[in-house]
Design a protein around this motif. Structure first.
Motif, mmCIF file in Angstrom:
data_model
loop_
_atom_site.group_PDB
_atom_site.id
_atom_site.type_symbol
_atom_site.label_atom_id
_atom_site.label_comp_id
_atom_site.label_asym_id
_atom_site.label_seq_id
_atom_site.Cartn_x
_atom_site.Cartn_y
_atom_site.Cartn_z
ATOM 1 N N PHE A 368 -39.639 63.043 -10.106
ATOM 2 C CA PHE A 368 -38.212 62.722 -10.047
ATOM 3 C C PHE A 368 -37.721 62.700 -8.601
ATOM 4 N N GLN A 369 -38.150 63.673 -7.797
ATOM 5 C CA GLN A 369 -37.737 63.696 -6.392
ATOM 6 C C GLN A 369 -38.262 62.481 -5.648
ATOM 7 N N TYR A 370 -39.494 62.049 -5.942
ATOM 8 C CA TYR A 370 -40.062 60.871 -5.268
ATOM 9 C C TYR A 370 -39.328 59.599 -5.685
ATOM 10 N N LEU A 371 -39.033 59.460 -6.990
ATOM 11 C CA LEU A 371 -38.377 58.237 -7.468
ATOM 12 C C LEU A 371 -36.966 58.100 -6.916
ATOM 13 N N THR A 372 -36.277 59.183 -6.767
ATOM 14 C CA THR A 372 -34.869 59.120 -6.345
ATOM 15 C C THR A 372 -34.686 59.148 -4.825
ATOM 16 N N ASN A 373 -35.671 59.587 -4.084
ATOM 17 C CA ASN A 373 -35.510 59.751 -2.642
ATOM 18 C C ASN A 373 -36.445 58.885 -1.797
ATOM 19 N N HIS A 374 -37.606 58.539 -2.291
ATOM 20 C CA HIS A 374 -38.594 57.852 -1.462
ATOM 21 C C HIS A 374 -38.972 56.458 -1.975
ATOM 22 N N LEU A 375 -38.794 56.187 -3.234
ATOM 23 C CA LEU A 375 -39.174 54.880 -3.778
ATOM 24 C C LEU A 375 -38.164 53.823 -3.351
ATOM 25 N N ASP A 376 -38.669 52.681 -2.970
ATOM 26 C CA ASP A 376 -37.823 51.567 -2.551
ATOM 27 C C ASP A 376 -36.901 51.153 -3.707
ATOM 28 N N SER A 377 -35.646 50.899 -3.389
ATOM 29 C CA SER A 377 -34.666 50.547 -4.425
ATOM 30 C C SER A 377 -34.948 49.184 -5.050
ATOM 31 N N ARG A 378 -35.746 48.357 -4.370
ATOM 32 C CA ARG A 378 -36.064 47.038 -4.929
ATOM 33 C C ARG A 378 -37.154 47.092 -5.988
ATOM 34 N N VAL A 379 -37.861 48.211 -6.093
ATOM 35 C CA VAL A 379 -38.964 48.337 -7.042
ATOM 36 C C VAL A 379 -38.419 48.428 -8.462
ATOM 37 N N LYS A 380 -38.971 47.594 -9.347
ATOM 38 C CA LYS A 380 -38.572 47.581 -10.755
ATOM 39 C C LYS A 380 -39.692 48.015 -11.683
ATOM 40 N N HIS A 381 -40.927 47.955 -11.200
ATOM 41 C CA HIS A 381 -42.073 48.284 -12.048
ATOM 42 C C HIS A 381 -42.968 49.269 -11.288
ATOM 43 N N LEU A 382 -43.338 50.331 -11.949
ATOM 44 C CA LEU A 382 -44.151 51.383 -11.334
ATOM 45 C C LEU A 382 -45.402 51.621 -12.181
ATOM 46 N N GLU A 383 -46.533 51.796 -11.480
ATOM 47 C CA GLU A 383 -47.790 52.122 -12.153
ATOM 48 C C GLU A 383 -48.335 53.401 -11.521
ATOM 49 N N ILE A 384 -48.684 54.361 -12.389
ATOM 50 C CA ILE A 384 -49.126 55.683 -11.949
ATOM 51 C C ILE A 384 -50.596 55.857 -12.317
ATOM 52 N N PHE A 385 -51.387 56.386 -11.374
ATOM 53 C CA PHE A 385 -52.796 56.696 -11.606
ATOM 54 C C PHE A 385 -52.984 58.193 -11.340
ATOM 55 N N CYS A 386 -53.527 58.905 -12.327
ATOM 56 C CA CYS A 386 -53.740 60.340 -12.198
ATOM 57 C C CYS A 386 -54.865 60.754 -13.135
ATOM 58 N N ASP A 387 -55.333 61.994 -12.984
ATOM 59 C CA ASP A 387 -56.410 62.469 -13.856
ATOM 60 C C ASP A 387 -55.852 62.873 -15.211
ATOM 61 N N SER A 388 -56.765 63.277 -16.093
ATOM 62 C CA SER A 388 -56.393 63.552 -17.487
ATOM 63 C C SER A 388 -56.177 65.036 -17.749
ATOM 64 N N ALA A 389 -55.680 65.766 -16.744
ATOM 65 C CA ALA A 389 -55.416 67.187 -16.941
ATOM 66 C C ALA A 389 -54.314 67.368 -17.984
ATOM 67 N N GLY A 390 -54.656 68.024 -19.079
ATOM 68 C CA GLY A 390 -53.707 68.137 -20.190
ATOM 69 C C GLY A 390 -52.483 68.960 -19.853
ATOM 70 N N GLY A 391 -52.637 70.020 -19.081
ATOM 71 C CA GLY A 391 -51.500 70.871 -18.783
ATOM 72 C C GLY A 391 -50.609 70.326 -17.689
ATOM 73 N N GLN A 392 -51.010 69.263 -17.002
ATOM 74 C CA GLN A 392 -50.243 68.742 -15.871
ATOM 75 C C GLN A 392 -49.784 67.308 -16.078
ATOM 76 N N ASN A 393 -50.686 66.390 -16.373
ATOM 77 C CA ASN A 393 -50.352 64.959 -16.387
ATOM 78 C C ASN A 393 -50.359 64.329 -17.775
ATOM 79 N N LYS A 394 -51.320 64.692 -18.591
ATOM 80 C CA LYS A 394 -51.481 64.029 -19.890
ATOM 81 C C LYS A 394 -50.875 64.910 -20.988
ATOM 82 N N ASN A 395 -49.536 64.825 -21.109
ATOM 83 C CA ASN A 395 -48.845 65.645 -22.100
ATOM 84 C C ASN A 395 -47.523 64.966 -22.468
ATOM 85 N N TYR A 396 -46.840 65.538 -23.469
ATOM 86 C CA TYR A 396 -45.588 64.961 -23.965
ATOM 87 C C TYR A 396 -44.460 65.095 -22.946
ATOM 88 N N THR A 397 -44.500 66.096 -22.115
ATOM 89 C CA THR A 397 -43.425 66.295 -21.132
ATOM 90 C C THR A 397 -43.365 65.119 -20.163
#
Length: 445
Positions: A368-397
């Motif tokens: 949230f901090q990166y999207l609101t403060n560092h991401l270019d305002s012209r960007v409309k589509h974002l793609e995220i690459f990360c590992d499959s750590a269940g407690g950190q990245n791959k979860n419902y949250t």
């Protein structure tokens, strides 16, 4: 002959020269330079009148062609072709004493080849004019004369061909190779293609390996450092430092089973495991291909951005060498990295364990901090690459947060998140994290 830096020709001949340093002989490379020659003065010859018959343009062309030759041997052959040697019995001497008379066995004439009316003709020149036209010194011409008198051919450049350098004994070379092989390396499982490159621990280097060799074999077989370094660079494909400390369990399992099946001769089962392993690698390669395509697209499309994110290894504080520290409770420092694939910018979020954990809530807070403060305002589509750590990245949250950003906040039109297969998640974040020296002396956060 001038040796100034502006007059040095771009062509060099390499030679090996030995010199003594700290009581040991070591080989060093020396560049032997073919110098550019300059024209001399008028010979003022009254007999042949050389410079009256040869124009300054022709003389300049002779010198230019001579300087364009890249090697000394080529220049020697060219000059000897313009010299004629004649054998004579004896030259009359005006001296009364026969013992003091100078006897000459050969006589030389000199010429240049002039082109007139598309025809080549030879014009005789005197000794001084020959030196002046080609910009050579008297010693150079005497060297050519001596070679023509002795062998009838042009002299060859013998620099670096003395043959005095000792060759390395094959037994010593084998000893050095076996010493290098004794440092057991391992291959990187991130390389999906077949490669023979190995990695040894990062605390090693060539100098340390050479010192260990001297400790083991100094009394019997001594070689210089440059010899060991040359053998290491030419005979081996080894790098220092492991790309990652973790390996893929599926790949390791296949290697163990394949080795056992080959020993048993079970070809059918070996083929089945080979097909499954190739499928496993294809899935891993798909993740890297998608990341590569996203990086290329983010560089050309201002409305598209791709990022990679990952946690760094925990740093326990204080990070000092005192042994008592290992028996006391230490403070863990966490660091989360977001790497923008489009412009290679990197953002680190560092905090101690007293401020938060390493869970999904922290991950979405950093996003949230990166999207609101560092991401270019012209960007409309974002793609995220990360590992499959269940407690950190791959979860419902994380998924609910992405839905909230797109449908509630309407900050982006779409967000796509890609998870790789297990233990094949090499990201640009690993390169950024590798720049941080985790072995440094650290006492406080």
């Amino acid at each position: 002959m001038s040796n100034s830096d502006e007059e040095i020709n771009n062509t060099f001949v390499h030679n090996t020269k030995k010199r003594k340093k700290t009581g040991r002989l070591r080989e060093v490379m020396k560049k032997l330079r073919v110098s550019t020659h300059e024209p001399g003065d008028d010979c003022r010859c009254k007999r042949l009148k050389c410079f009256d018959r040869i124009s300054s343009e022709q003389s300049a062309k002779f010198l230019k062609d001579f300087n364009s030759m890249n090697y000394t041997d080529e220049q020697n052959i060219y000059l000897c072709g313009l010299m004629n040697v004649y054998s004579i019995k004896r030259r009359r001497s005006r001296k009364t004493e026969e013992m003091d008379a100078n006897f000459h066995q050969t006589h030389f004439t000199y010429k240049v080849r002039v082109i007139e009316n598309d025809e080549t003709k030879e014009e005789p020149v005197c000794y001084k004019a020959f030196l002046s036209i080609f910009g050579i010194i008297k010693g150079k011409l005497e060297h050519l004369q001596k070679s023509l008198k002795m062998s009838g051919t042009a002299p060859s450049d013998k620099r670096g061909k003395s043959g005095s350098n000792k060759r390395l004994d094959n037994n010593i070379k084998d000893l050095i190779c076996n010493h290098i092989k004794s440092f057991k390396g391992r291959q990187s499982h991130y390389s999906l293609n077949d490669t023979k490159k190995e990695y040894v621990p990062e605390d090693l280097n060539i100098k340390k390996m050479y010192k260990l060799y001297l400790d083991a074999y100094e009394s019997q077989n001594h070689v210089c450092y440059e010899t060991c370094r040359t053998i290491f660079n030419t005979e081996f494909n080894i790098s220092f430092g492991y790309p990652r400390t973790d390996t893929c369990s599926a790949c390791d399992e296949f290697k163990i089973k394949a080795k056992a099946l080959r020993a048993e001769g079970n070809i059918v089962e070996l083929i089945r495991f080979t097909i499954l392993n190739n499928l496993h690698k294809k899935k891993a390669q798909t993740f890297y291909d998608r990341k590569k395509n996203a990086r290329i697209k983010s560089k050309s499309d201002v409305e598209f951005q791709a990022i990679a994110m990952d946690y760094q290894k925990n740093v326990s504080l204080p990070n000092i060498s005192t042994s008592d520290v290992y028996y006391k409770r230490q403070l863990s420092m966490y660091s989360f990295n977001i790497h923008a694939l489009g412009d290679a910018s990197s953002y680190f979020y560092t905090y101690p364990e007293t401020c938060g954990c390493k869970g999904s809530d922290e991950v979405v807070s950093f996003l949230f901090q990166y999207l609101t403060n560092h991401l270019d305002s012209r960007v409309k589509h974002l793609e995220i690459f990360c590992d499959s750590a269940g407690g950190q990245n791959k979860n419902y949250t994380v998924i609910r947060f992405i839905h909230f950003v797109v449908h509630k906040m309407k900050l982006l039109d779409s967000i796509k998140i890609t998870y790789p297969i297990r233990e094949h998640s090499y990201l640009e974040c690993d390169k950024n994290i590798g720049l941080i020296n985790l072995k440094a002396h650290i006492e406080v956060p």
